[in-house]
Design an enzyme around this catalytic site. Structure first.
Site, mmCIF file in Angstrom:
data_model
loop_
_atom_site.group_PDB
_atom_site.id
_atom_site.type_symbol
_atom_site.label_atom_id
_atom_site.label_comp_id
_atom_site.label_asym_id
_atom_site.label_seq_id
_atom_site.Cartn_x
_atom_site.Cartn_y
_atom_site.Cartn_z
ATOM 1 N N ASP A 1 1.878 -2.731 -1.696
ATOM 2 C CA ASP A 1 0.635 -2.026 -1.373
ATOM 3 C C ASP A 1 0.914 -0.744 -0.596
ATOM 4 O OD1 ASP A 1 1.316 -3.041 1.089
ATOM 5 O OD2 ASP A 1 -0.578 -4.103 1.441
ATOM 6 N N SER A 2 2.191 -0.493 -0.282
ATOM 7 C CA SER A 2 2.587 0.794 0.291
ATOM 8 C C SER A 2 2.246 1.938 -0.639
ATOM 9 C CB SER A 2 4.087 0.799 0.589
ATOM 10 O OG SER A 2 4.830 0.358 -0.537
ATOM 11 N N ASP B 1 2.361 -7.243 -4.528
ATOM 12 C CA ASP B 1 1.675 -7.462 -3.259
ATOM 13 C C ASP B 1 0.238 -7.919 -3.472
ATOM 14 O OD1 ASP B 1 2.487 -7.417 -0.624
ATOM 15 O OD2 ASP B 1 2.659 -5.244 -0.522
ATOM 16 N N LYS C 1 3.417 -11.545 -3.202
ATOM 17 C CA LYS C 1 3.756 -11.530 -1.783
ATOM 18 C C LYS C 1 2.481 -11.516 -0.950
ATOM 19 C CE LYS C 1 5.271 -7.886 0.549
ATOM 20 N NZ LYS C 1 4.274 -7.858 1.654
ATOM 21 N N GLU D 1 1.052 -11.215 3.064
ATOM 22 C CA GLU D 1 1.335 -10.925 4.467
ATOM 23 C C GLU D 1 0.749 -12.026 5.343
ATOM 24 O OE1 GLU D 1 0.518 -7.083 6.055
ATOM 25 O OE2 GLU D 1 1.388 -6.022 4.348
ATOM 26 N N GLU E 1 9.633 -7.709 8.679
ATOM 27 C CA GLU E 1 9.503 -6.259 8.813
ATOM 28 C C GLU E 1 9.535 -5.807 10.261
ATOM 29 O OE1 GLU E 1 6.682 -2.487 7.415
ATOM 30 O OE2 GLU E 1 6.366 -4.467 6.562
#
Length: 283
Positions: A44-45, A83, A112, A114, A181
């Site tokens: 999602d970056s 993501d 993925k 978070e 991270e």
């Protein structure tokens, strides 16, 4: 099925370092796969490096599905990881399942999420359904507002405990790996030693099982990069010079030159055809 699977990633722990890089489109993914990268990650970056947002909170499921589909078409060997964007899984397990399915149907091999302990039930549900999950703890960018910004994690006992509890919860739920991270290297080392699943670090030191970086940081696309990212090229300068040269050559008439276009060798033939065409359209 692609050659690199979640099972293979798990088996690499302690045996071989894992490489992971973001990619958001077909040509980038094609090159990452050809380079032998283990995990091609549609992160999602993309909200920041592709769409110019200040954070990742505005990324939508539609964007993630769109970019995942493009990346999946290019990758033949690596594992394709997608993501789960902000608000796609926090509201309910049902919504999280529905959105994870969308990414798998778009071509991802795994998703993925978070967070750790807070989403243990969701991870367990997805794994039981057959959807592999990678977790993410330490600095979680989708929660940067609560964390007080983008900062290094693990400086207090409370943070160390939370990170370790998250990793263990993900392990317990069946996640095949976890991203750590921007976490102090000693903390990342502790987590790596305490869990049986691989840890993928970003800004978290050398004592993890693998590393992940953002495509644009590795290639030096932008002038500024995070302090933990290493530039392996300076494409910003290369691309800028190429565009400046193109602009100059067009302005001066240097481009296109003879090798870049085709013309009639028999000018009389062309003139005859042109006259015939002009007579017809001018009737």
């Amino acid at each position: 099925m692609r050659e690199v699977t979640p099972k293979k990633i798990r088996e690499m722990k302690g045996r071989e370092k894992i490489t992971m890089i973001t990619a958001y489109d077909y040509p980038s993914a094609l090159l990452a796969d050809k380079a032998g990268i283990d995990i091609v990650f549609v992160g999602d970056s993309l909200g920041m490096v592709v769409y110019g947002d200040e954070n990742t909170l505005n990324v939508t499921m539609e964007q993630m599905v769109f970019h995942t589909r493009a990346v999946a078409k290019a990758v033949k060997r690596a594992l394709v990881l997608a993501d789960m964007p902000f608000s796609s899984y926090e509201v309910s397990i049902e919504e999280g399942v529905r959105n994870a399915v969308r990414l798998i149907q778009a071509g991802a091999d795994a998703v993925k999420i978070e967070g750790g302990a807070d989403y243990e039930k969701l991870v367990k549900k997805l794994v039981r359904m057959g959807i592999p999950v990678m977790g993410h703890t330490g600095l979680t960018p989708q929660r940067y507002l609560r964390l007080g910004g983008y900062r290094i994690m693990g400086e207090t006992e409370e943070e160390i405990e939370e990170i370790l509890r998250d990793a263990k919860a993900l392990e317990r739920a069946g996640a095949f790996a976890v991203v750590l991270e921007f976490t102090l290297a000693d903390v990342a080392k502790l987590v790596t030693e305490e869990v049986s699943i691989p840890t993928i670090g970003i800004g978290s030191g050398p004592w993890v099982d693998g590393q992940v970086l953002v495509w644009h940081d590795v290639l030096g696309i932008y002038e500024n990069s995070p302090p933990f990212a290493k530039r392996y090229a300076n494409l910003n300068g290369v691309i800028l010079k190429a565009l400046q040269d193109y602009n100059r050559e067009v302005k001066t008439g240097e481009f296109p030159s003879g090798e870049h276009y085709w013309e009639y060798q028999d000018k009389e033939e062309f003139n005859r055809k042109a006259r015939n065409v002009l007579e017809r359209i001018n009737l």
